[in-house]
Design an enzyme around this catalytic site. Structure first.
Site, PDB file in Angstrom:
ATOM      1  N   ALA A  80       0.822  -1.060  -0.347  1.00 36.04           N
ATOM      2  CA  ALA A  80       0.027   0.098  -0.178  1.00 36.04           C
ATOM      3  C   ALA A  80       0.968   1.207  -0.209  1.00 36.04           C
ATOM      4  O   ALA A  80       2.268   1.610   0.686  1.00 36.04           O
ATOM      5  CB  ALA A  80      -1.189  -0.314   1.453  1.00 36.04           C
ATOM      6  N   SER A 128      10.871  -0.019  -4.616  1.00 38.33           N
ATOM      7  CA  SER A 128      10.600   0.492  -5.644  1.00 38.33           C
ATOM      8  C   SER A 128      12.211   0.673  -6.449  1.00 38.33           C
ATOM      9  O   SER A 128      12.974   1.361  -5.882  1.00 38.33           O
ATOM     10  CB  SER A 128       9.416   1.559  -5.952  1.00 38.33           C
ATOM     11  OG  SER A 128      10.023   2.278  -6.772  1.00 38.33           O
ATOM     12  N   GLU A 130      12.223   3.897  -8.075  1.00 38.77           N
ATOM     13  CA  GLU A 130      12.843   5.063  -7.812  1.00 38.77           C
ATOM     14  C   GLU A 130      13.408   5.081  -6.499  1.00 38.77           C
ATOM     15  O   GLU A 130      13.571   6.904  -6.704  1.00 38.77           O
ATOM     16  CB  GLU A 130      10.998   5.293  -7.557  1.00 38.77           C
ATOM     17  CG  GLU A 130      10.304   5.604  -8.677  1.00 38.77           C
ATOM     18  CD  GLU A 130      10.429   6.892  -9.515  1.00 38.77           C
ATOM     19  OE1 GLU A 130      10.937   8.162  -9.018  1.00 38.77           O
ATOM     20  OE2 GLU A 130      10.189   6.641 -10.875  1.00 38.77           O
ATOM     21  N   TYR A 152       8.220  10.792  -3.598  1.00 40.66           N
ATOM     22  CA  TYR A 152       7.680   9.225  -3.457  1.00 40.66           C
ATOM     23  C   TYR A 152       8.784   8.532  -3.594  1.00 40.66           C
ATOM     24  O   TYR A 152       9.173   7.398  -2.512  1.00 40.66           O
ATOM     25  CB  TYR A 152       6.719   8.463  -4.981  1.00 40.66           C
ATOM     26  CG  TYR A 152       6.756   7.255  -4.986  1.00 40.66           C
ATOM     27  CD1 TYR A 152       5.586   6.729  -4.828  1.00 40.66           C
ATOM     28  CD2 TYR A 152       7.485   6.472  -5.588  1.00 40.66           C
ATOM     29  CE1 TYR A 152       5.166   5.138  -4.967  1.00 40.66           C
ATOM     30  CE2 TYR A 152       7.798   5.307  -5.918  1.00 40.66           C
ATOM     31  CZ  TYR A 152       6.551   4.615  -5.985  1.00 40.66           C
ATOM     32  OH  TYR A 152       6.230   3.572  -5.800  1.00 40.66           O
TER      33      TYR A 152
HETATM   34  P1  GDP Z   1       6.761   5.810 -14.702  1.00 43.24           P
HETATM   35  O1  GDP Z   1       7.994   5.115 -15.122  1.00 43.24           O
HETATM   36  O2  GDP Z   1       6.242   4.933 -13.079  1.00 43.24           O
HETATM   37  O3  GDP Z   1       7.318   7.385 -14.552  1.00 43.24           O
HETATM   38  O4  GDP Z   1       5.708   5.286 -15.279  1.00 43.24           O
HETATM   39  P2  GDP Z   1       4.657   5.712 -16.090  1.00 43.24           P
HETATM   40  O5  GDP Z   1       4.071   4.425 -17.195  1.00 43.24           O
HETATM   41  O6  GDP Z   1       3.773   6.744 -15.890  1.00 43.24           O
HETATM   42  O7  GDP Z   1       5.497   6.574 -17.146  1.00 43.24           O
HETATM   43  C1  GDP Z   1       6.528   5.606 -18.462  1.00 43.24           C
HETATM   44  C2  GDP Z   1       7.726   6.987 -18.886  1.00 43.24           C
HETATM   45  O8  GDP Z   1       6.479   8.140 -20.088  1.00 43.24           O
HETATM   46  C3  GDP Z   1       8.237   8.099 -18.518  1.00 43.24           C
HETATM   47  O9  GDP Z   1       9.146   8.821 -18.814  1.00 43.24           O
HETATM   48  C4  GDP Z   1       6.943   9.075 -18.920  1.00 43.24           C
HETATM   49  O10 GDP Z   1       7.776  10.812 -18.793  1.00 43.24           O
HETATM   50  C5  GDP Z   1       6.813   8.023 -20.250  1.00 43.24           C
HETATM   51  N1  GDP Z   1       5.462   9.025 -21.042  1.00 43.24           N
HETATM   52  C6  GDP Z   1       5.878   9.233 -22.155  1.00 43.24           C
HETATM   53  N2  GDP Z   1       4.664  10.202 -22.647  1.00 43.24           N
HETATM   54  C7  GDP Z   1       3.443   9.547 -21.335  1.00 43.24           C
HETATM   55  C8  GDP Z   1       1.848  10.069 -20.992  1.00 43.24           C
HETATM   56  O11 GDP Z   1       1.394   9.919 -21.900  1.00 43.24           O
HETATM   57  N3  GDP Z   1       1.332   9.354 -19.488  1.00 43.24           N
HETATM   58  C9  GDP Z   1       2.237   9.181 -18.643  1.00 43.24           C
HETATM   59  N4  GDP Z   1       1.905   8.368 -17.519  1.00 43.24           N
HETATM   60  N5  GDP Z   1       3.920   8.915 -19.415  1.00 43.24           N
HETATM   61  C10 GDP Z   1       4.678   9.275 -20.716  1.00 43.24           C
END
Ligand code: GDP
Length: 326
Positions: A80, A128, A130, A152
């Site tokens: 969570a 994570s 992160e 985060y």
């Molecule tokens: P994260 O790696 O946990 O941030 O997972 P996300 O799926 O949100 O994003 C993965 C990658 O996709 C990041 O580098 C974002 O910048 C890129 N990205 C490109 N376009 C988009 C979009 O429209 N939405 C999101 N969420 N990410 C995007």
């Protein structure tokens, strides 16, 4: 002997659902913490009637601690918390509270149960990638320095360090450092599901576009059910250790979009259906995330069962089916 008991926080999320299903199939008695405002709770209860759901709140330390002691679990899976980096910038204190401090409360409760019962309690923290922030080494493994760059990541890093602290106190506490892991249950706030939901619509209609941000970002995208399987293996391993869970393979957002659109039947025309919206570019974006899962492969015999093309296909096919059901 009575069945093993597991307590899962975050049970209504993507990973929580897959984990509950895996544990139930294995004969484990599954207990889950659900927040009273969780919109997914009723549906989860309907689809998983065997799971015992406990209303509660990660911010209520006394209640959380009492729940761990009441359930007396053999295995605790702490999934969570706040799940988005963007939210964590808007609410850093809430993030610290729910993603960081609550893990400490759960660890404290797990150790108390172990000391009272004399039985081993395994604690798995869903950590994570992160926590590595903008890592300078690739791929990242269990020895990569923890250097978060977001609230985060910092909250997850605190929980990660607390796992090590409680391991030192004799708890079988393990941190699974999960890289991106996707499935048809991913919410569309993540780029993968956003793409597959849009690709399914474009495939049906023959027109339309997917508005995206950074097309060049590279991610190590794995199959979520594989990642919960790794967590269960870690809980049951002879020794408590940290494990990076990843595929070691990366693809760009553009490749994800191409694969999804082709799967949806768009063919070589796929480029016409992708547009960059500068509003969707992030002020801070990690260009590349990739994990080295050598340790979990060697020590737990784990390996990914679903590769990139199949992952995309399963997500697109699911979204196509959802459209047909309408
Ligand atoms: P994260 O790696 O946990 O941030 O997972 P996300 O799926 O949100 O994003 C993965 C990658 O996709 C990041 O580098 C974002 O910048 C890129 N990205 C490109 N376009 C988009 C979009 O429209 N939405 C999101 N969420 N990410 C995007």
């Amino acid at each position: 002997m009575s069945a093993r008991r597991a307590l899962v926080t975050g049970i209504t999320g993507q990973d929580g659902g897959y984990l509950a299903e895996l544990l139930l199939a294995d004969g484990v008695e599954v207990h889950g913490l659900v927040h009273h405002e969780d919109a997914l709770a009723a549906e989860f209860a309907r689809t998983h009637p065997e799971a015992v759901l406990h209303p509660g709140d990660l911010a209520d330390h006394a209640g959380l601690r009492a729940l761990v002691e009441e359930v007396e679990p053999d295995e605790v899976y702490n999934l969570a918390g706040v799940s988005s980096v963007a939210f964590s910038w808007e609410h850093p204190v809430t993030t610290a509270e729910l993603t960081g401090v609550a893990a400490a409360v759960m660890l404290q409760g797990a150790l108390a149960v172990q000391e009272r019962s004399g039985r081993r309690v395994s604690f798995v923290q869903a950590s994570s990638s992160e926590i590595f922030g903008e890592a300078s080494t690739f791929p990242q493994d269990e020895t990569t320095p923890v250097r978060p760059v977001s609230p985060y990541g910092a909250a997850k890093a605190f929980a990660h360090h607390m796992v090590t602290v409680y391991r030192g106190k004799g708890l079988h506490a393990t941190s699974c450092i999960l890289f991106n892991h996707e499935s048809p249950r991913r919410p569309p706030t993540f780029v993968t599901r956003k793409i597959t939901a849009a690709a399914a619509r474009i495939g049906r209609d023959g027109h339309g576009t997917i508005q995206l941000g950074n097309l060049d970002a590279r991610r190590d995208w794995g199959w979520a059910p594989d990642y919960v399987d790794a967590m269960v293996r870690a809980a049951r391993h002879a020794t408590a250790e940290d494990f990076v869970i990843a595929t070691g393979e990366t693809h760009t957002v553009a490749e994800f979009a191409e694969t999804a659109l082709r799967r949806a039947g768009v063919g070589d025309d796929w480029r016409r259906h992708v547009e960059v919206d500068p509003e969707l570019l992030r002020p801070v974006d990690t260009p590349l995330m990739v994990g080295d899962a050598g340790k979990v492969r060697r020590e737990l015999g784990w390996q990914p069962t679903v590769g990139f093309a199949e992952l995309v296909a399963q997500m697109v096919d699911h979204d196509v089916e959802l459209l047909q059901d309408r």
